[in-house]
Design an enzyme around this catalytic site. Structure first.
Site, PDB file in Angstrom:
ATOM      1  N   HIS A 229       0.788  -1.234   0.000  1.00 34.00           N
ATOM      2  CA  HIS A 229       0.000   0.000   0.000  1.00 34.00           C
ATOM      3  C   HIS A 229       0.822   1.287   0.000  1.00 34.00           C
ATOM      4  CE1 HIS A 229       0.779  -0.038   4.354  1.00 34.00           C
ATOM      5  NE2 HIS A 229       0.497   1.258   4.328  1.00 34.00           N
TER       6      HIS A 229
HETATM    7  C1  UD1 Z   1      -2.468   5.830   5.305  1.00 33.71           C
HETATM    8  C2  UD1 Z   1      -1.247   6.432   5.998  1.00 33.71           C
HETATM    9  C3  UD1 Z   1      -0.115   5.418   6.046  1.00 33.71           C
HETATM   10  C4  UD1 Z   1      -0.572   4.106   6.647  1.00 33.71           C
HETATM   11  C5  UD1 Z   1      -1.832   3.608   5.939  1.00 33.71           C
HETATM   12  C6  UD1 Z   1      -2.361   2.405   6.651  1.00 33.71           C
HETATM   13  C7  UD1 Z   1      -0.893   8.852   5.716  1.00 33.71           C
HETATM   14  C8  UD1 Z   1      -0.186   9.882   4.959  1.00 33.71           C
HETATM   15  N1  UD1 Z   1      -0.768   7.585   5.254  1.00 33.71           N
HETATM   16  O1  UD1 Z   1      -2.108   5.545   3.965  1.00 33.71           O
HETATM   17  O2  UD1 Z   1       0.946   5.921   6.828  1.00 33.71           O
HETATM   18  O3  UD1 Z   1       0.451   3.150   6.484  1.00 33.71           O
HETATM   19  O4  UD1 Z   1      -2.838   4.631   5.978  1.00 33.71           O
HETATM   20  O5  UD1 Z   1      -3.245   1.687   5.867  1.00 33.71           O
HETATM   21  O6  UD1 Z   1      -1.542   9.152   6.676  1.00 33.71           O
HETATM   22  N2  UD1 Z   1      -9.303   4.706   0.610  1.00 33.71           N
HETATM   23  C9  UD1 Z   1     -10.508   4.089   0.464  1.00 33.71           C
HETATM   24  N3  UD1 Z   1     -11.191   3.754   1.593  1.00 33.71           N
HETATM   25  C10 UD1 Z   1     -10.734   3.973   2.841  1.00 33.71           C
HETATM   26  C11 UD1 Z   1      -9.499   4.617   2.976  1.00 33.71           C
HETATM   27  C12 UD1 Z   1      -8.785   4.959   1.861  1.00 33.71           C
HETATM   28  O7  UD1 Z   1     -10.981   3.863  -0.648  1.00 33.71           O
HETATM   29  O8  UD1 Z   1     -11.407   3.621   3.828  1.00 33.71           O
HETATM   30  C13 UD1 Z   1      -8.533   5.036  -0.629  1.00 33.71           C
HETATM   31  C14 UD1 Z   1      -8.804   6.451  -1.126  1.00 33.71           C
HETATM   32  O9  UD1 Z   1      -8.761   6.398  -2.518  1.00 33.71           O
HETATM   33  C15 UD1 Z   1      -7.623   7.236  -0.614  1.00 33.71           C
HETATM   34  C16 UD1 Z   1      -6.504   6.185  -0.646  1.00 33.71           C
HETATM   35  O10 UD1 Z   1      -7.138   4.968  -0.322  1.00 33.71           O
HETATM   36  O11 UD1 Z   1      -7.332   8.343  -1.408  1.00 33.71           O
HETATM   37  C17 UD1 Z   1      -5.393   6.471   0.331  1.00 33.71           C
HETATM   38  O12 UD1 Z   1      -5.900   6.664   1.654  1.00 33.71           O
HETATM   39  P1  UD1 Z   1      -5.085   7.571   2.718  1.00 33.71           P
HETATM   40  O13 UD1 Z   1      -5.690   7.420   4.046  1.00 33.71           O
HETATM   41  O14 UD1 Z   1      -4.908   8.925   2.185  1.00 33.71           O
HETATM   42  O15 UD1 Z   1      -3.653   6.934   2.699  1.00 33.71           O
HETATM   43  P2  UD1 Z   1      -3.214   5.423   2.846  1.00 33.71           P
HETATM   44  O16 UD1 Z   1      -2.497   5.022   1.610  1.00 33.71           O
HETATM   45  O17 UD1 Z   1      -4.354   4.601   3.299  1.00 33.71           O
HETATM   46  N1  UDP Z   2      -4.291  -5.476   8.646  1.00 31.39           N
HETATM   47  C1  UDP Z   2      -5.571  -5.984   8.721  1.00 31.39           C
HETATM   48  N2  UDP Z   2      -6.168  -6.434   7.566  1.00 31.39           N
HETATM   49  C2  UDP Z   2      -5.537  -6.388   6.358  1.00 31.39           C
HETATM   50  C3  UDP Z   2      -4.227  -5.860   6.298  1.00 31.39           C
HETATM   51  C4  UDP Z   2      -3.635  -5.396   7.461  1.00 31.39           C
HETATM   52  O1  UDP Z   2      -6.169  -6.056   9.799  1.00 31.39           O
HETATM   53  O2  UDP Z   2      -6.142  -6.810   5.350  1.00 31.39           O
HETATM   54  C5  UDP Z   2      -3.656  -4.986   9.883  1.00 31.39           C
HETATM   55  C6  UDP Z   2      -2.316  -5.594  10.206  1.00 31.39           C
HETATM   56  O3  UDP Z   2      -2.464  -6.778  10.929  1.00 31.39           O
HETATM   57  C7  UDP Z   2      -1.641  -4.517  11.018  1.00 31.39           C
HETATM   58  C8  UDP Z   2      -2.202  -3.245  10.432  1.00 31.39           C
HETATM   59  O4  UDP Z   2      -3.396  -3.610   9.733  1.00 31.39           O
HETATM   60  O5  UDP Z   2      -2.007  -4.601  12.384  1.00 31.39           O
HETATM   61  C9  UDP Z   2      -1.222  -2.659   9.467  1.00 31.39           C
HETATM   62  O6  UDP Z   2      -1.838  -1.666   8.729  1.00 31.39           O
HETATM   63  P1  UDP Z   2      -1.305  -1.183   7.321  1.00 31.39           P
HETATM   64  O7  UDP Z   2      -0.520  -2.237   6.654  1.00 31.39           O
HETATM   65  O8  UDP Z   2      -2.509  -0.666   6.601  1.00 31.39           O
HETATM   66  O9  UDP Z   2      -0.410   0.087   7.718  1.00 31.39           O
HETATM   67  P2  UDP Z   2       1.062   0.307   8.297  1.00 31.39           P
HETATM   68  O10 UDP Z   2       1.295  -0.629   9.404  1.00 31.39           O
HETATM   69  O11 UDP Z   2       2.018   0.101   7.157  1.00 31.39           O
HETATM   70  O12 UDP Z   2       1.054   1.724   8.708  1.00 31.39           O
END
Ligand code: UD1
Ligand code: UDP
Length: 397
Positions: A229
């Site tokens: 991601h």
């Molecule tokens: C965010 C965090 C990242 C973390 C990740 C965990 C920031 C800058 N990034 O990244 O550090 O590792 O969450 O998963 O805060 N979207 C959906 N549905 C949702 C959420 C997101 O469709 O419920 C899609 C949207 O198109 C959105 C994109 O995902 O634009 C990115 O979501 P965003 O929360 O901005 O960043 P993440 O890549 O999820």
């Molecule tokens: N996780 C989850 N379901 C998924 C993928 C990840 O519950 O399908 C959990 C995972 O076990 C961990 C957390 O989400 O506890 C990690 O989140 P993510 O990878 O989105 O973000 P990051 O840790 O890189 O910030």
């Protein structure tokens, strides 16, 4: 005592479970000052499988406040959060029930917004997962964590490396330099990792309640779990193509002569970008590969079962690489560097970035390699330790 816990993205919701558990245990003990924990969800993640699913499963109290900020550019999203959080903190002050502090997790935009909103109006910030550094300023998380650390009253770092980073950056155990409007000094605690608390606390429940491995027709220790991601991978056609070429070759047995099932719960960001970044030929190959299962994001019980029983994990997630380590599963890390350096130093994880050859070689290296997984992330009681420090801080003059 009144604390505001701020969550927003999936990993923060999960981390908050450990802290809420500690608060509930604290409140159940006699002769203790009652702690009121108000949970504010910024709404950064909003799909049910990125947010709602975790509350029930992990026993986290439902958010008292949801700002519903949704997705957007960094500036827009963070600004909306700052405004919403500030309103909540100011209203509480006006109502005569001010917060004693805000509790923040990790390094997302929700963390950054909480740190800025609270520190500007002199509400102490308690940062859980402080001190981690990738030294890569292209990562939004690196910016968020540096700012949040600077603004925090107590920095709770999970690892020895985190402590070293903070000492290096001029933070120290009892800093004489930094003091806040309440006259108190900034300090750092090596608390252990709340994610380790959670993984160990929930694993037996997960084994009992989730049947994801059976549902997907997987054989324990004969499949690879993958998550992707990070923007550096999802937003680059070159990187995403290289990773998927490697995954397909591994799934089809071209890496070591054995076909392997790969399961990939797709983050919504990745799901959206796949058809845009991959060629139609590669998309076709992906969709017709029976060994590569693209599924929706799974619940915490499901993912920890997958992590525990996978032969190997491949990921660019911070949380997933760490949980793999907790469950003694080796990992291939699709990043040029990691904040969790100890995983690489022990040989349990190999950094490959998005490089096809490095991914294939790491897969071959980790396949059946004996690995030692020393205990590096605390004693499963990090959240209780953190809470005690916060209580002492808030009750001291
Ligand atoms: C965010 C965090 C990242 C973390 C990740 C965990 C920031 C800058 N990034 O990244 O550090 O590792 O969450 O998963 O805060 N979207 C959906 N549905 C949702 C959420 C997101 O469709 O419920 C899609 C949207 O198109 C959105 C994109 O995902 O634009 C990115 O979501 P965003 O929360 O901005 O960043 P993440 O890549 O999820
Ligand atoms: N996780 C989850 N379901 C998924 C993928 C990840 O519950 O399908 C959990 C995972 O076990 C961990 C957390 O989400 O506890 C990690 O989140 P993510 O990878 O989105 O973000 P990051 O840790 O890189 O910030």
């Amino acid at each position: 005592m009144k604390l505001l816990t701020i969550i927003g993205a999936r990993p923060q919701i999960i981390k908050a479970a450990a802290f809420s558990r500690a608060v509930i245990t604290w409140n159940n003990e006699e002769n203790r000052e009652f702690i009121e924990e108000i949970i504010l969800h910024t709404g950064q993640h909003y799909d049910d499988n990125m947010s709602a699913v975790f509350f029930n499963e992990l026993g986290i109290p439902n958010p008292d406040i949801n700002l519903h900020v949704g997705s957007g550019s960094h500036g827009l999203q963070t600004a909306k959060m700052i405004e919403g959080i500030e309103n909540v903190l100011i209203k509480a002050k006006i109502d005569g029930s001010a917060f004693d502090g805000v509790v923040l997790y990790g390094d997302t935009n929700s963390t950054l917004a909480g740190a800025i909103a609270a520190s500007k109006i002199h509400v102490p910030v308690f940062h859980i997962e402080a001190g981690l550094r990738s030294w890569n300023m292209a990562m939004p998380e690196e910016i968020n964590r540096i700012v949040c650390d600077q603004l925090s009253s107590i920095l709770f770092t999970p690892t020895t490396k985190g402590m070293e980073n903070l000492i290096h950056a001029g933070f120290c155990k009892d800093s004489e330099k930094v003091h806040f409007a309440n006259g108190k000094k900034q300090y750092v605690v090596q608390s252990g990792d709340v994610m380790y608390d959670n993984a160990m606390y929930f694993v037996s429940m997960a084994e009992e309640k989730s049947d994801i491995i059976e549902q997907l027709g997987l054989m324990p220790k004969h499949f690879v779990l993958v998550t992707i991601h990070r923007p550096a991978n999802t937003d680059s056609a070159e990187n995403l193509t290289s990773i998927f070429n490697a995954l397909l070759d591994i799934a089809e047995g071209k890496a070591n002569g054995e076909q392997t099932k790969i399961v990939l719960p797709l983050h919504p960001r990745t799901r959206k970008l796949l058809p845009e970044k991959l060629s139609s030929k590669l998309m076709q190959r992906l969709n017709s590969c029976k060994n590569l299962l693209l599924i929706e994001p799974v619940s915490f019980f499901e993912i920890i079962r997958l992590e525990k029983h996978a032969q190997m994990v491949m990921t660019d997630s911070g949380g997933v690489q760490k949980e793999a380590f907790f469950f003694e599963t080796p990992s291939v890390i699709f990043r040029p560097e990691t904040e969790w350096v100890e995983i690489v130093e022990t040989g349990a994880g190999i950094l490959t970035n998005a490089d096809y050859n490095r991914i294939i070689t790491a897969y071959q290296t980790l396949y059946n390699k004996p690995i030692h997984f020393p205990p590096l992330y605390g004693d499963t009681h990090a959240a209780e330790k953190i809470l005690k420090h916060i209580v002492n801080y808030c009750s001291s003059k």
